[in-house]
Design a protein around this motif. Structure first.
Motif, PDB file in Angstrom:
ATOM      1  N   ILE A 295      -4.082   8.068   2.085  1.00  0.00           N
ATOM      2  CA  ILE A 295      -3.836   7.298   0.859  1.00  0.00           C
ATOM      3  C   ILE A 295      -2.373   7.407   0.473  1.00  0.00           C
ATOM      4  O   ILE A 295      -1.712   6.411   0.160  1.00  0.00           O
ATOM      5  N   GLU A 296      -1.856   8.629   0.488  1.00  0.00           N
ATOM      6  CA  GLU A 296      -0.473   8.850   0.089  1.00  0.00           C
ATOM      7  C   GLU A 296       0.523   8.203   1.044  1.00  0.00           C
ATOM      8  O   GLU A 296       1.641   7.877   0.646  1.00  0.00           O
TER       9      GLU A 296
ATOM     10  N   GLY B 284       0.524   4.381  -2.537  1.00  0.00           N
ATOM     11  CA  GLY B 284       0.368   5.727  -1.993  1.00  0.00           C
ATOM     12  C   GLY B 284       1.426   6.680  -2.520  1.00  0.00           C
ATOM     13  O   GLY B 284       1.130   7.823  -2.875  1.00  0.00           O
TER      14      GLY B 284
ATOM     15  N   TYR C  41     -10.051   5.363  -3.045  1.00  0.00           N
ATOM     16  CA  TYR C  41      -8.907   5.297  -3.959  1.00  0.00           C
ATOM     17  C   TYR C  41      -9.350   5.597  -5.385  1.00  0.00           C
ATOM     18  O   TYR C  41      -8.698   6.353  -6.105  1.00  0.00           O
TER      19      TYR C  41
ATOM     20  N   MET D  85       0.822  -1.195   0.000  1.00  0.00           N
ATOM     21  CA  MET D  85       0.000   0.000   0.000  1.00  0.00           C
ATOM     22  C   MET D  85       0.871   1.268   0.000  1.00  0.00           C
ATOM     23  O   MET D  85       0.463   2.277  -0.546  1.00  0.00           O
TER      24      MET D  85
ATOM     25  N   ILE E 221     -11.482   1.134  -1.049  1.00  0.00           N
ATOM     26  CA  ILE E 221     -11.116   1.118  -2.467  1.00  0.00           C
ATOM     27  C   ILE E 221     -11.914   2.169  -3.240  1.00  0.00           C
ATOM     28  O   ILE E 221     -11.421   2.752  -4.203  1.00  0.00           O
TER      29      ILE E 221
ATOM     30  N   ILE F 242       0.652   7.608  -6.097  1.00  0.00           N
ATOM     31  CA  ILE F 242      -0.436   8.586  -6.154  1.00  0.00           C
ATOM     32  C   ILE F 242       0.078   9.962  -5.755  1.00  0.00           C
ATOM     33  O   ILE F 242      -0.246  10.974  -6.390  1.00  0.00           O
TER      34      ILE F 242
END
Length: 89
Positions: A36-37, A5, A48, A1, A45, A8
């Motif tokens: 998220i980052e 992140g 996202y 993850m 999700i 993104i």
């Protein structure tokens, strides 16, 4: 993850967008975009996807599991040649 992140975050920075701008476009909080980052796994999700859409990267999600090499090998192992029916008659 964390890798997702970071990717993104880099996409956001390349577009010269702030976390606040992305959060507004994705209709979520700046804290959520920050999570998220950072790769926090509790973000849904759906969020996202909204962030990816805000960055115009929503088609990238279609690349997930696209080239499923292991799955194809397992599938091929289960394929058995069909046997011909006997010609009794």
């Amino acid at each position: 993850m964390q890798i997702v992140g970071e990717q993104i975050r880099l996409a956001r920075l390349r577009r010269d967008l702030s976390i606040a701008q992305v959060s507004e476009r994705a209709t979520c909080s700046p804290l959520t975009v920050s999570r998220i980052e950072k790769g926090v796994p509790t973000v849904s999700i759906g969020i996202y996807l909204r962030v990816l859409y805000a960055l115009q990267l929503d088609d990238d999600i279609l690349c997930l599991a696209k080239d499923d090499k292991l799955g194809r090998v397992l599938q091929d192992m289960n394929l058995r040649p069909r046997e011909r029916a006997s010609k009794k008659g």
